[in-house]
Design an enzyme around this catalytic site. Sequence first.
Site, PDB file in Angstrom:
ATOM      1  N   HIS A 145     -13.975  -3.662   9.389  1.00  0.00           N
ATOM      2  CA  HIS A 145     -13.310  -3.027   8.396  1.00  0.00           C
ATOM      3  C   HIS A 145     -14.017  -4.251   7.050  1.00  0.00           C
ATOM      4  O   HIS A 145     -13.176  -3.852   5.724  1.00  0.00           O
ATOM      5  CB  HIS A 145     -12.067  -2.828   8.165  1.00  0.00           C
ATOM      6  CG  HIS A 145     -11.658  -2.058   9.102  1.00  0.00           C
ATOM      7  ND1 HIS A 145     -12.002  -0.732   9.657  1.00  0.00           N
ATOM      8  CD2 HIS A 145     -11.118  -1.901  11.093  1.00  0.00           C
ATOM      9  CE1 HIS A 145     -11.597  -0.357  10.441  1.00  0.00           C
ATOM     10  NE2 HIS A 145     -11.575  -1.255  11.273  1.00  0.00           N
ATOM     11  N   ARG A 149      -7.089  -8.587  -8.349  1.00  0.00           N
ATOM     12  CA  ARG A 149      -8.111  -9.233  -9.186  1.00  0.00           C
ATOM     13  C   ARG A 149      -8.873  -9.093  -9.148  1.00  0.00           C
ATOM     14  O   ARG A 149     -10.097  -7.611  -9.154  1.00  0.00           O
ATOM     15  CB  ARG A 149      -8.182 -10.539  -7.754  1.00  0.00           C
ATOM     16  CG  ARG A 149      -8.389  -9.031  -6.554  1.00  0.00           C
ATOM     17  CD  ARG A 149      -8.166 -10.213  -5.019  1.00  0.00           C
ATOM     18  NE  ARG A 149      -8.406  -9.618  -3.733  1.00  0.00           N
ATOM     19  CZ  ARG A 149      -9.195  -9.390  -3.509  1.00  0.00           C
ATOM     20  NH1 ARG A 149     -10.429  -9.174  -3.758  1.00  0.00           N
ATOM     21  NH2 ARG A 149      -9.084  -8.399  -2.173  1.00  0.00           N
ATOM     22  N   GLU A 174      -2.527   6.616   8.549  1.00  0.00           N
ATOM     23  CA  GLU A 174      -3.624   7.164   7.066  1.00  0.00           C
ATOM     24  C   GLU A 174      -4.074   7.609   8.651  1.00  0.00           C
ATOM     25  O   GLU A 174      -4.780   6.844   9.612  1.00  0.00           O
ATOM     26  CB  GLU A 174      -4.335   6.682   6.906  1.00  0.00           C
ATOM     27  CG  GLU A 174      -3.185   6.188   5.076  1.00  0.00           C
ATOM     28  CD  GLU A 174      -3.919   5.009   4.319  1.00  0.00           C
ATOM     29  OE1 GLU A 174      -3.560   4.953   3.287  1.00  0.00           O
ATOM     30  OE2 GLU A 174      -5.919   4.750   4.624  1.00  0.00           O
ATOM     31  N   LYS A 186       0.955  -1.291   0.493  1.00  0.00           N
ATOM     32  CA  LYS A 186      -0.094   0.226   0.152  1.00  0.00           C
ATOM     33  C   LYS A 186       1.252   1.360   0.154  1.00  0.00           C
ATOM     34  O   LYS A 186       0.637   2.073  -0.573  1.00  0.00           O
ATOM     35  CB  LYS A 186      -0.936   0.045   1.382  1.00  0.00           C
ATOM     36  CG  LYS A 186      -1.753  -0.958   1.293  1.00  0.00           C
ATOM     37  CD  LYS A 186      -2.699  -0.844   2.573  1.00  0.00           C
ATOM     38  CE  LYS A 186      -4.090  -1.803   2.169  1.00  0.00           C
ATOM     39  NZ  LYS A 186      -3.914  -3.483   1.986  1.00  0.00           N
TER      40      LYS A 186
END
Length: 667
Positions: free
Chosen positions: A235, A297, A200, A116
């Site tokens: 999440h 994907r 983040e 990421k």
Amino acid sequence: MFKKILIANRGEIACRVMATACKLGVKTVAVYSDADAHSKHVQCADEAVHIGPAAVAQSYLLGDKIIEAALKTGADAIHPGYGFLSENPDFVEAVEAAGLVFVGPPASAIHAMGLKDAAKDLMVKAGVPVVPGYHGGEQDADFLAAQADEIGYPVLIKARAGGGGKGMRLVEDPADFKAALEGAQREGQASFGDPSCLIEKYILQPRHIEIQVFGDGHGNAIHLFERDCSLQRRHQKVIEEAPAPDMPDTVRAAMGKAAVEAAKAISYSGAGTVEFIVDGSGALREDGFWFMEMNTRLQVEHPVTEAITGLDLVELQLRVASGEPLPMRQEDLSINGWSFEARVYAEDVPKGFLPATGTLDHLRFPDGAAFSEGAMRIDSGVRKGDTISPWYDPMIAKVIVHGPTRAAALNMLTTALENTQVAGSVTNLEFLTALSRHEGFAKGEVDTGLIGRDLDALVATAPPSAHVLALAALGGLNLVATGSGTDPFERLSGWRQWDDATQFVSLVYGDTRIDAQVTQHGNGQFSVTHEGETVRLGVTALDGTAVRVDLPDRLVTADLLIEPARVSVFADGLSYSFDLIDPLAGADADQDGGDTIVAPMPGLVQTVFTQVGASVAKGDPLLVLEAMKMEHTLPAPRDGVVAEISVAAGDQVTDGSLLLALEPSDD
């Protein structure tokens, strides 16, 4: 087009790929572990190859064995599905080195988006907006805590190689940062072999909106519009929809353009999803979305995109992988209607969505086509009699609906969930049904915090009604002849030639014992008394497990599943499971008073936070149990002193195993 492909996956997605392959005349090869020897995906394939024990590290993650199986069976290509090896660039390179085709993007694209932090740096260079945060390589806990302070709380800790909500922690208080970081690192290591994390800024009232993209290796890249995946718990996505509610055309165009630019930046080929975090505090705007990650994907929620575009994404994957260019341009695409997908899981919602296991003794879906266009679609990798094991994701099915408007499609989803029946394992069906009826959700007022804010109302379970209790009592005494043939005398419930007869039955529903008195009046007529309330009802067996119930004020239908130690009633759009008590066994439904902690499911003990002799307060974390690729913290049931610890970190435990005991309470 390929002549034969191997699907390097299992369960629902393997069955999904096989359905399209069959439609195209492409033969399929399944791979399976010991635990999956008799599974649905093995039965659906033209051939199947055993690749190892149940543990994924010894079977579905063994790229060499999977490639060997493909070569042995003469497959031309390998489709990875999602999860497992689907985003492993080393596997892609090994597949291509073996002379096979990987149905997906090139290894370089997976490398670019696999971590990421690196992906976000790349997106900044491509001009795609990115969430503020720390994406560097320094992983010292104090350094990361300082970065979090600088970014400003709340922050989100994310495993840099993560996905599916694993290795992710929301931190609102600086005092909780280091413990949350340790948990995210452990989960990142366990799930992806990489403990590194990034930090983040957490967007308040965020929406999770993603764009489906497709590239073809010939320089063409398009987007297939958006999906809103904001309804999440821990999440992980719960219900997805397409298109996103209240999405202005200008914002859709801006997000689509950004997603296509992201795909072009890495020369993308095949199906991919660019995920954005969106400011949902007001109207959606062109400067209110930020790149979160790209999944290289097919996504679990791809059916909603298929529903609104009329495209088969697996077919597009296979055509692009075989060298064909995309058969359409951006201007050829349009949105048709609205679609929802609900993920039905074996999980115990009131216990914090703990994954569950069990044998699917009863499984019935509403009428709908599998892996196909239509108003109702059921994608499932299990059948009646299959076992939900602790080794893999506990998904039972995806329920997908498509209607002309959002309101119509949402109503269809509620009806479909009400008509889905599962017995043999606890499920999230009642929770999903409540969520589909949520007033704010119905208005399109969605964000990732909706479930958390209204969780108490969403997980509240309705107590069984008097007529449901009565049906369970009749089932417990085997007085209803479900599954009868055409003989009308076989359909009579509780038939008697002489006087009324009275019997007694004891059941357990949840933690409550139910003692009922049942009087048979003959000709299918009964009276059932519980806690002083009597219900008079007539019962007639219909086909299968269905029964007609004649109440004094109305006529209803229900399903009654009778097993040796359990009775399940499906009525009023809900399901109820009752355990039978053997009156000769002196069974007692009372628990041990909270002196012990037992494993709520099979799993691996990751961490033990306490020691014998330590004083603990109610709610203190005592152990961390890893099961089905997720960590579950087990708290102290009461204040007390630790008397015994029966496990250590690294121990594998079974469901119901004693983990820890407190000294007996003085109460």
